[in-house]
Design a protein around this motif. Structure first.
Motif, PDB file in Angstrom:
ATOM      1  N   LYS A   1       6.497  24.157  -2.488  1.00 45.80           N
ATOM      2  CA  LYS A   1       5.335  25.056  -2.501  1.00 45.80           C
ATOM      3  C   LYS A   1       4.623  25.043  -1.147  1.00 45.80           C
ATOM      4  O   LYS A   1       4.246  26.097  -0.626  1.00 45.80           O
ATOM      5  N   GLU A   2       4.448  23.865  -0.578  1.00 45.69           N
ATOM      6  CA  GLU A   2       3.794  23.756   0.721  1.00 45.69           C
ATOM      7  C   GLU A   2       4.628  24.410   1.822  1.00 45.69           C
ATOM      8  O   GLU A   2       4.094  25.088   2.691  1.00 45.69           O
ATOM      9  N   VAL A  58       0.849  -1.203   0.000  1.00 44.99           N
ATOM     10  CA  VAL A  58       0.000   0.000   0.000  1.00 44.99           C
ATOM     11  C   VAL A  58       0.876   1.242   0.000  1.00 44.99           C
ATOM     12  O   VAL A  58       0.632   2.187  -0.756  1.00 44.99           O
ATOM     13  N   ASP A  59       1.894   1.251   0.829  1.00 44.75           N
ATOM     14  CA  ASP A  59       2.762   2.422   0.967  1.00 44.75           C
ATOM     15  C   ASP A  59       3.506   2.707  -0.336  1.00 44.75           C
ATOM     16  O   ASP A  59       3.706   3.857  -0.699  1.00 44.75           O
ATOM     17  N   ARG A  60       3.911   1.668  -1.044  1.00 39.46           N
ATOM     18  CA  ARG A  60       4.603   1.848  -2.325  1.00 39.46           C
ATOM     19  C   ARG A  60       3.662   2.339  -3.408  1.00 39.46           C
ATOM     20  O   ARG A  60       4.062   3.047  -4.316  1.00 39.46           O
ATOM     21  N   ALA A  61       2.392   1.945  -3.326  1.00 37.30           N
ATOM     22  CA  ALA A  61       1.421   2.314  -4.350  1.00 37.30           C
ATOM     23  C   ALA A  61       1.048   3.790  -4.286  1.00 37.30           C
ATOM     24  O   ALA A  61       0.638   4.376  -5.284  1.00 37.30           O
ATOM     25  N   VAL A  62       1.195   4.402  -3.120  1.00 37.85           N
ATOM     26  CA  VAL A  62       0.858   5.816  -2.960  1.00 37.85           C
ATOM     27  C   VAL A  62       2.077   6.640  -3.372  1.00 37.85           C
ATOM     28  O   VAL A  62       3.146   6.502  -2.789  1.00 37.85           O
ATOM     29  N   PRO A  63       1.929   7.487  -4.398  1.00 35.86           N
ATOM     30  CA  PRO A  63       3.090   8.249  -4.865  1.00 35.86           C
ATOM     31  C   PRO A  63       3.533   9.297  -3.839  1.00 35.86           C
ATOM     32  O   PRO A  63       2.706   9.914  -3.170  1.00 35.86           O
ATOM     33  N   ALA A  64       4.825   9.441  -3.723  1.00 39.31           N
ATOM     34  CA  ALA A  64       5.382  10.456  -2.825  1.00 39.31           C
ATOM     35  C   ALA A  64       5.229  11.821  -3.488  1.00 39.31           C
ATOM     36  O   ALA A  64       5.306  11.931  -4.710  1.00 39.31           O
ATOM     37  N   PRO A  65       5.003  12.864  -2.687  1.00 39.68           N
ATOM     38  CA  PRO A  65       4.879  14.195  -3.282  1.00 39.68           C
ATOM     39  C   PRO A  65       6.192  14.620  -3.935  1.00 39.68           C
ATOM     40  O   PRO A  65       7.276  14.272  -3.456  1.00 39.68           O
ATOM     41  N   SER A  66       6.084  15.372  -5.018  1.00 42.36           N
ATOM     42  CA  SER A  66       7.284  15.818  -5.729  1.00 42.36           C
ATOM     43  C   SER A  66       7.998  16.896  -4.917  1.00 42.36           C
ATOM     44  O   SER A  66       7.378  17.587  -4.109  1.00 42.36           O
ATOM     45  N   PRO A  67       9.294  17.048  -5.139  1.00 44.66           N
ATOM     46  CA  PRO A  67      10.030  18.099  -4.436  1.00 44.66           C
ATOM     47  C   PRO A  67       9.444  19.493  -4.699  1.00 44.66           C
ATOM     48  O   PRO A  67       9.439  20.343  -3.808  1.00 44.66           O
TER      49      PRO A  67
END
Length: 128
Positions: free
Chosen positions: A91-92, A77-86
Motif C-alpha cells: 500500500k505504501e 528492542v528491534d525484535r519487539a517492534v513488529p515488522a510491517p506486513s507485506p
C-alpha cells in the motif's frame, strides 16, 4: 522498551560520562547525523541492521559500556517492534508511485502549456 527508549538510554549514558555527540562521532567515525538518529530512536534514518549493530557496539565501547550488552539490548528492542506486513508495504509503495506519477504529469502539463505559450500557439495568460 522501544527504539526511542533505547536511544534515550544511550544518550543518558553518554551524558553521565561527560561526552558530547561530537566526541562519540569523532571516536567511532559514525556520522553525527547517525549518532543523533540513534539517540532519538529514529530507525527510519538508520542504515541496514548489520551496520546499526556495529555502530551500537562502537558507541558503547567509546562511552564505556559493554559492546555486546548494548547490542543485545538493541536486538531485544528491534525484535519487539513488529515488522510491517507485506500488504502494508505494498500500500505504501503504491501510494508513493501515485504521488510520483501525479507530480510527473503536473510537470509535463505545465511544460506543455509553457511551450505552447512561448511558441505563440496559445495566448499568454492575462493577470488581473
Amino acid at each position: 522498551m522501544d527504539h526511542v527508549d533505547f536511544g534515550k538510554y544511550l544518550s543518558q549514558q553518554r551524558e553521565l560520562r561527560g561526552l558530547s555527540r561530537e566526541d562519540v562521532s569523532r571516536e567511532t567515525k559514525i556520522p553525527p547525523s547517525l549518532v543523533a538518529a540513534l539517540e532519538a530512536g529514529q530507525v527510519e534514518r538508520l542504515p541496514e541492521r548489520v551496520f546499526v549493530l556495529n555502530y551500537i557496539r562502537a558507541y558503547a565501547q567509546v562511552i564505556g559500556l559493554s559492546p555486546e550488552e548494548a547490542a543485545l539490548r538493541y536486538e531485544e528492542v528491534d525484535r519487539a517492534v513488529p515488522a510491517p506486513s507485506p500488504v502494508q508495504l505494498e500500500k505504501e509503495r503504491r501510494k508513493r508511485a501515485y504521488v510520483i506519477l501525479a507530480v510527473v504529469l503536473a510537470v509535463l502539463l505545465l511544460g506543455a502549456v509553457l511551450f505552447l505559450v512561448l511558441s505563440g500557439k496559445l495566448p499568454p495568460p492575462t493577470g488581473r
